[in-house]
Design a protein around this motif. Sequence first.
Motif, PDB file in Angstrom:
ATOM      1  N   ALA A  82       0.844  -1.190   0.000  1.00 45.11           N
ATOM      2  CA  ALA A  82       0.000   0.000   0.000  1.00 45.11           C
ATOM      3  C   ALA A  82       0.884   1.246   0.000  1.00 45.11           C
ATOM      4  N   PRO A  83       0.405   2.367  -0.555  1.00 44.99           N
ATOM      5  CA  PRO A  83       1.190   3.609  -0.540  1.00 44.99           C
ATOM      6  C   PRO A  83       1.552   4.000   0.890  1.00 44.99           C
ATOM      7  N   GLN A  84       2.829   4.313   1.106  1.00 46.72           N
ATOM      8  CA  GLN A  84       3.279   4.658   2.451  1.00 46.72           C
ATOM      9  C   GLN A  84       4.589   5.421   2.375  1.00 46.72           C
ATOM     10  N   VAL A  85       4.905   6.107   3.457  1.00 48.21           N
ATOM     11  CA  VAL A  85       6.187   6.795   3.607  1.00 48.21           C
ATOM     12  C   VAL A  85       6.832   6.249   4.865  1.00 48.21           C
ATOM     13  N   ARG A  86       8.065   5.751   4.727  1.00 48.39           N
ATOM     14  CA  ARG A  86       8.726   5.099   5.835  1.00 48.39           C
ATOM     15  C   ARG A  86      10.231   5.364   5.767  1.00 48.39           C
TER      16      ARG A  86
ATOM     17  N   ALA B 117      21.802   5.876   0.604  1.00 48.62           N
ATOM     18  CA  ALA B 117      21.212   7.051   1.251  1.00 48.62           C
ATOM     19  C   ALA B 117      20.101   6.608   2.184  1.00 48.62           C
ATOM     20  N   ALA B 118      20.051   7.227   3.350  1.00 43.80           N
ATOM     21  CA  ALA B 118      19.032   6.908   4.355  1.00 43.80           C
ATOM     22  C   ALA B 118      18.102   8.100   4.530  1.00 43.80           C
ATOM     23  N   GLY B 119      16.822   7.801   4.784  1.00 44.98           N
ATOM     24  CA  GLY B 119      15.840   8.858   4.992  1.00 44.98           C
ATOM     25  C   GLY B 119      14.436   8.355   4.706  1.00 44.98           C
ATOM     26  N   GLN B 120      13.506   9.282   4.577  1.00 45.74           N
ATOM     27  CA  GLN B 120      12.132   8.923   4.282  1.00 45.74           C
ATOM     28  C   GLN B 120      12.004   8.478   2.827  1.00 45.74           C
ATOM     29  N   ILE B 121      11.336   7.344   2.641  1.00 47.47           N
ATOM     30  CA  ILE B 121      11.144   6.793   1.298  1.00 47.47           C
ATOM     31  C   ILE B 121       9.654   6.571   1.080  1.00 47.47           C
ATOM     32  N   ALA B 122       9.140   7.115  -0.006  1.00 51.52           N
ATOM     33  CA  ALA B 122       7.745   6.877  -0.384  1.00 51.52           C
ATOM     34  C   ALA B 122       7.699   5.662  -1.294  1.00 51.52           C
ATOM     35  N   SER B 123       6.690   4.827  -1.093  1.00 50.67           N
ATOM     36  CA  SER B 123       6.595   3.608  -1.894  1.00 50.67           C
ATOM     37  C   SER B 123       5.134   3.277  -2.164  1.00 50.67           C
TER      38      SER B 123
END
Length: 438
Positions: A253-257, A351-357
Amino acid sequence: MAGRVARQRLLVAERQGLKLAVVCRTAAVAFGMLWLTVGWNLAGFVPSPMAMTALALFGVIGVASYTVIGTRYERWWLKYALYAIDILAVCAVFVVIPVSRFAPELPQVLAFRAFGVHYLFPLVAMACLTLSWRLVAWSGVIAVAGWWAAFGLAIANMEQRLSWRDLPAEPTADAYLKVFLSPDFVGYGSRLQETVLLMIAAVILALAVYRARCVFVAQVEAEQARERAVRTFGRFVPETIAERLASNRGALAPQVRHGVALVLDIENFTAYADGRPPEEVIETLGAFLARSAEAISRREGVVISFTGDGLLAAFNTPLEIRQPERAALDAASDLLKCAAAAGFRVRIGLAAGQIASGRVGSERRQAFTIYGDTVNRAARLEVLAKDVGATVLADAGVAGKARPDDLLKPLGEQKIRGFEAPLAVWSKQVTALPGAAG
């Protein structure tokens, strides 16, 4: 897509259930004919020719219905008509067949008192076999309507009709028996109770079938989601990880993590491919990418896509893991070993950080993707590695989780295309590498 598949499977299940119901109906008809023939003969009675003919006709109707189910001659109203005929025929028996062949003058209403509405319950219950809640509800309505119509015909010619209201206010036992045992007692209240209970049972059964259909659809949708997950990642990850993705319905499902993006590219691959047979290039590249995908999967990462002579992978999305930075650094070391074994030289950006998927594409063809500044930063670090002569470049988020044996060396702040402010960059020191491809 899942809804259409569920409807198709439900249609198949309905047809199979209708066939089963017709088989049960035919068996009941055969039992009725056997009972009329054997039972009546044993009792010294002659079977009724009219009853035998009617049962035989119903048997023929059942066989004819069975043969057209699932063929081009089938119509949606067939099952409704079949159940209506059966229910109304049972109701008609209470009007047409005399209560006693030796006392035809007995009021026909006695048939309702002696036998009752329970003969209709099996027919309504049998409709559940079709998995059609509409047919179950229809059977209940037809049963109630047919029962009252038959009752109305049975009492139409009665000169006197007694009911519960004809009892005195405080009836004695004699007064009660006089009314209740009277041939003229019709019992409107009893008929009302019978039909109310019959309708309640039909509604409950219809709701049960509807609930079963909902559960069936939910299972089909879960199965379709599982298949989509396996199709999406089955080529990129081992079966165990694909199964984890498939079992976690919310993973795609669409998410930001928070996570880590890894971008890998082969150096000088164009020069390597130039002059070599295409089949050799594809075979070598395919074997390397397959081993790379396995190495990433061992570190609980997921290959999002192959990018020609490279790949994009993610850690902590869509699968959640405890230490994505640590997993990405270990995966980078494994990828360097895979490249050495294949004779390639690679560049890796971390690279580390927020990723939208989430999933993108049409209903028929979908793919899972990741995007955002973190993914762009990893891609830019991979390009920057060429300019600074490095093999693996990592940003501050990844470097902050490094251990001494990761051999990360700070390169200071670097200007990266697409980012306004310079970024602190770390390079992984590599002691031994194969020669550049080509």
